[in-house]
Design an enzyme around this catalytic site. Structure first.
Site, mmCIF file in Angstrom:
data_model
loop_
_atom_site.group_PDB
_atom_site.id
_atom_site.type_symbol
_atom_site.label_atom_id
_atom_site.label_comp_id
_atom_site.label_asym_id
_atom_site.label_seq_id
_atom_site.Cartn_x
_atom_site.Cartn_y
_atom_site.Cartn_z
ATOM 1 N N ASP A 18 0.868 -1.191 0.000
ATOM 2 C CA ASP A 18 0.000 0.000 0.000
ATOM 3 C C ASP A 18 0.900 1.235 0.000
ATOM 4 O OD1 ASP A 18 -3.055 0.894 1.121
ATOM 5 O OD2 ASP A 18 -1.435 2.286 1.502
ATOM 6 N N TYR A 23 -1.849 10.285 -2.557
ATOM 7 C CA TYR A 23 -2.051 11.494 -3.374
ATOM 8 C C TYR A 23 -1.025 12.568 -2.996
ATOM 9 C CZ TYR A 23 -6.721 9.621 -4.598
ATOM 10 O OH TYR A 23 -7.764 8.837 -5.034
ATOM 11 N N ARG A 60 0.498 14.635 9.703
ATOM 12 C CA ARG A 60 -0.181 13.769 10.675
ATOM 13 C C ARG A 60 0.416 13.967 12.071
ATOM 14 N NH1 ARG A 60 -1.603 8.029 7.506
ATOM 15 N NH2 ARG A 60 -1.782 9.019 5.466
ATOM 16 N N ASP A 120 -4.123 2.533 -4.942
ATOM 17 C CA ASP A 120 -2.747 2.551 -4.384
ATOM 18 C C ASP A 120 -2.360 1.252 -3.676
ATOM 19 O OD1 ASP A 120 -4.178 2.766 -1.999
ATOM 20 O OD2 ASP A 120 -2.735 4.170 -1.121
ATOM 21 N N GLU A 121 -3.001 0.167 -4.051
ATOM 22 C CA GLU A 121 -2.709 -1.111 -3.366
ATOM 23 C C GLU A 121 -2.585 -2.273 -4.331
ATOM 24 O OE1 GLU A 121 -5.731 -2.041 -0.346
ATOM 25 O OE2 GLU A 121 -5.878 0.124 -0.100
HETATM 26 N N1 CTP Z 1 -8.883 8.245 -0.602
HETATM 27 C C1 CTP Z 1 -9.945 9.099 -0.744
HETATM 28 N N2 CTP Z 1 -11.029 8.985 0.071
HETATM 29 C C2 CTP Z 1 -11.076 8.031 1.017
HETATM 30 C C3 CTP Z 1 -10.015 7.128 1.163
HETATM 31 C C4 CTP Z 1 -8.911 7.278 0.329
HETATM 32 O O1 CTP Z 1 -9.926 9.953 -1.604
HETATM 33 N N3 CTP Z 1 -12.147 7.928 1.803
HETATM 34 C C5 CTP Z 1 -7.729 8.393 -1.460
HETATM 35 C C6 CTP Z 1 -6.721 9.176 -0.654
HETATM 36 O O2 CTP Z 1 -6.564 10.456 -1.146
HETATM 37 C C7 CTP Z 1 -5.472 8.382 -0.630
HETATM 38 C C8 CTP Z 1 -5.730 7.200 -1.524
HETATM 39 O O3 CTP Z 1 -7.127 7.163 -1.794
HETATM 40 O O4 CTP Z 1 -4.300 9.084 -0.955
HETATM 41 C C9 CTP Z 1 -5.319 5.946 -0.842
HETATM 42 O O5 CTP Z 1 -6.035 5.803 0.369
HETATM 43 P P1 CTP Z 1 -5.403 5.204 1.669
HETATM 44 O O6 CTP Z 1 -4.422 4.145 1.300
HETATM 45 O O7 CTP Z 1 -6.485 4.837 2.599
HETATM 46 O O8 CTP Z 1 -4.670 6.435 2.349
HETATM 47 P P2 CTP Z 1 -3.321 7.132 2.051
HETATM 48 O O9 CTP Z 1 -3.579 8.583 1.855
HETATM 49 O O10 CTP Z 1 -2.561 6.461 0.983
HETATM 50 O O11 CTP Z 1 -2.597 7.011 3.426
HETATM 51 P P3 CTP Z 1 -1.861 5.751 4.064
HETATM 52 O O12 CTP Z 1 -0.431 6.132 4.096
HETATM 53 O O13 CTP Z 1 -2.436 5.653 5.417
HETATM 54 O O14 CTP Z 1 -2.135 4.554 3.228
HETATM 55 CA CA CA Z 2 -2.230 4.195 1.006
HETATM 56 CA CA CA Z 3 -4.922 2.138 0.284
#
Ligand code: CTP
Ligand code: CA
Ligand code: CA
Length: 617
Positions: A18, A23, A60, A120-121
């Site tokens: 992940d 973004y 954060r 992103d996974e």
């Molecule tokens: N995203 C979104 N709305 C959400 C969940 C996620 O638009 N409710 C988008 C976020 O902008 C994010 C991307 O999908 O950058 C990936 O989500 P996630 O992996 O949950 O979060 P990350 O921002 O990548 O943070 P982390 O480092 O915790 O994975």
């Molecule tokens: Ca992520």
């Molecule tokens: Ca994710």
């Protein structure tokens, strides 16, 4: 609904990767001056500074959270850099992020089967690579273990054992040794991603998808976590039930309320029979399995998304209250969807088959029914205007149901369109179409090639029908199918019936690949088919090509009116070899049969019996 799948017999090494604050990382790569600064990406709507959708790790630390708006974030972190998400058609345009995700996928896919699970996974099945490494160069034989691997978190390490010691244990069981190899491989892959894209990611390495996914989020950013089997009881014993995938909703709440289950491990107190008695055979079995960390889900080899969707919410005052405003937004969403479908077709040679719309709505107080706005779907026709037209019909149908024939005021608070059931265009068809296209340049556009549904074919089904629709669609059945039929403008209803069960040689299977509309464009009806003027023009060019003595075939799709021809000697046999075997055999058969039955071939000899309607017995 979760599906209980037994774990495979052979051990597997599965990773879930992940990207960190994805973004934000994409924006920081675009604007390097933001690197190292507390940064967040905000929705384009500027109300109260815009809603945060991604928060960088520097921000954060100040307590900035995704649930905040820009103004709130500035209060807890005055130096925060707020970057607006790209905008197109009045809504967020995520293409930049999708493309960045694809860059990462292509790097990760190098070492094993790879499934793109979200923007992103990814999941990776590294079993073969880990087995190979264990045989050739297990960690204990490496001169040096790279730093990234040594920084791994291995759950459940005992008696002060170091990560390096755990990785290099020669007395460990085969399962742990495989995971150790997996850890080395994943660390290398993550380093490669960083080098090539500048993105950091986190990963979980375990024996199944469920555990790998749980683990990837435990240590972030830029870290990896390994889950040896022996650590599973502790991991699940402390995992709140609603943190488990598929248990965040009603099922999780029911387990908490009715069984007093607080953690996934608490499920161990119930027998499989009891869980099945309470939640049904499948869900009960699934719950029993997850309590033990058992999960048989395979990593699907899929580098491309399973569906395309775009939506927009209209909260509070922004709610849409008239048909014309809904139509405006729906058209915009369809335009974006259409562009993405076309790009997918051009780049990946994939076609989507189902169009779905979802909406949320509210009704004036006093409305009698509490019905939710139903999701609706229909077969997908390519071309922006057609998608817009169909989506509108679906919306209208949904609205009628939503209002339940009562005339009450309504408001739409979210709207989305998506395309699913995406399958590759069969290679053979693709190349044979290209071949035919080269013969007549004027019809080479993919949008035209795909747009083969009749004008009035939108058959609407509610969301509950999606599954049955999926089972009807065959991966090979790409052009012009209407549910389970081979529908085309040139075919009557009667000749059109060809369920997969009732498939007769030469009748429909071939038409799935050589749709009559292609022949309409490239191999128009002969004069004796009695067709319209515009078709006659094409007939003319066909006739020019057909001049001479080479044998030609007629494809009779509708006995009464239309007869289609093409020239056997125009078909390049090397291209026929690219067709699916079943179709190859058919084409070969009718080419041979034509030559055999008509050695001194005159133009226009018939093989129409191959394409005659299915005879009803
Ligand atoms: N995203 C979104 N709305 C959400 C969940 C996620 O638009 N409710 C988008 C976020 O902008 C994010 C991307 O999908 O950058 C990936 O989500 P996630 O992996 O949950 O979060 P990350 O921002 O990548 O943070 P982390 O480092 O915790 O994975
Ligand atoms: Ca992520
Ligand atoms: Ca994710």
């Amino acid at each position: 609904m979760p599906i209980a799948r037994p774990a495979p017999q052979a051990p597997r090494v599965i990773a879930h990767v992940d990207l960190d604050c994805f973004y934000v990382q994409v924006e920081q790569r675009r604007r390097p001056e933001l690197r190292g600064l507390p940064t967040a990406v905000v929705q384009y709507n500027a109300w109260k500074g815009g809603g945060l959708i991604a928060v960088g790790y520097e921000a954060r630390k100040f307590g900035v959270k995704r649930s905040m708006r820009g103004d709130e974030a500035k209060m807890v972190c005055p130096d925060i850099q707020l970057v607006q998400v790209p905008v197109a058609r009045g809504k967020a345009d995520l293409n930049l992020y999708r493309d960045a995700g694809s860059e990462v996928v292509s790097i990760l896919a190098a070492k094993g089967r790879c499934e793109r699970a979200s923007i992103d996974e990814v999941y990776l099945d590294l079993t073969a690579a880990a087995e190979q490494m264990l045989t050739a160069t297990p960690p204990d034989t490496l001169q040096e273990i790279d730093e990234e691997t040594l920084k791994s978190h291995v759950l459940g390490l005992q008696n002060g054992e170091s990560v390096k010691q755990w990785l290099c244990r020669t007395d460990a069981d085969h399962l742990d040794r495989l995971l150790a190899c997996g850890a080395v491989i994943v660390a290398e892959l993550r380093a490669e991603v960083l080098k090539k894209t500048s993105f950091t990611c986190s990963a979980g390495i375990a024996h199944n998808k469920m555990l790998a996914k749980l683990a990837s989020g435990i240590h972030k950013p830029a870290q990896q976590t390994v889950v040896p089997s022996s650590s599973v009881p502790d991991l699940l014993g402390s995992l709140p039930i609603n943190k488990m995938k598929q248990l965040g909703g009603k099922l999780g709440s029911s387990l908490q309320k009715e069984l007093g289950v607080a953690t996934v491990g608490d499920l161990l107190h119930f027998t499989e029979e009891k869980l099945q008695e309470l939640y049904g055979w499948n869900t009960g079995a699934w719950l029993w399995n997850i309590a033990r960390g058992i999960n048989g889900d395979e990593v699907e080899g899929r580098l491309l998304p399973k569906s395309h969707g775009c939506g927009k919410t209209f909260p509070g005052q922004q709610a849409l209250k008239s048909l014309s405003v809904v139509k405006h937004w729906l058209n915009g969403l369809c335009e974006e969807l259409s562009e993405r479908l076309q790009a997918d077709l051009d780049k990946n040679k994939r076609l989507a088959h189902t169009l779905i719309i979802h909406a949320d709505g509210s009704k004036a107080q006093g409305a009698l029914t509490k019905r939710k706005f139903p999701s609706k779907s229909c077969p997908l026709r390519y071309g922006t205007a057609k998608i817009q037209e169909d989506a509108w019909k679906l919306f209208e149908s949904g609205l009628r149901e939503f209002l339940d024939l009562q005339s009450s005021e309504w408001a739409v608070t979210s709207l989305s369109v998506s395309a699913s059931k995406i399958f590759p265009v069969p290679t053979g068809t693709n190349s044979i179409v290209k071949y035919f296209g080269e013969k007549q340049q004027s019809y080479s556009q993919t949008s035209e090639v795909c747009d083969v549904y009749g004008e009035d074919t939108t058959s609407i089904s509610s969301s509950g029908d999606h599954l049955s629709e999926a089972s009807d669609l065959q991966p090979v059945n790409h052009f012009g199918e209407e549910n389970n039929g081979c529908h085309s403008p040139g075919m009557t209803h009667q000749t059109n019936k060809c369920s997969t069960v009732n498939r007769e040689k030469g009748v429909c299977s071939i038409l799935e690949h050589f749709h009559p509309i292609r022949f309409l464009k490239h191999f128009p009806p002969t004069v004796d088919g009695g067709t319209s003027g515009s078709k006659d023009e094409e007939t003319e060019s066909f006739k020019n090509e057909d001049a001479g003595t080479s044998p030609s075939h007629e494809i009779q799709v509708d006995q009464q009116r239309e007869i289609w021809r093409f020239n056997v000697e125009d078909v390049d046999l090397s291209i026929v070899k690219e067709l699916p075997p079943e179709i190859q055999q058919e084409v070969q058969t009718w080419i041979k049969s034509s030559k055999r039955t008509n050695p001194a071939k005159r133009p226009g000899s018939s093989i129409s019996h191959y394409f005659a309607p299915v005879k009803k017995s």
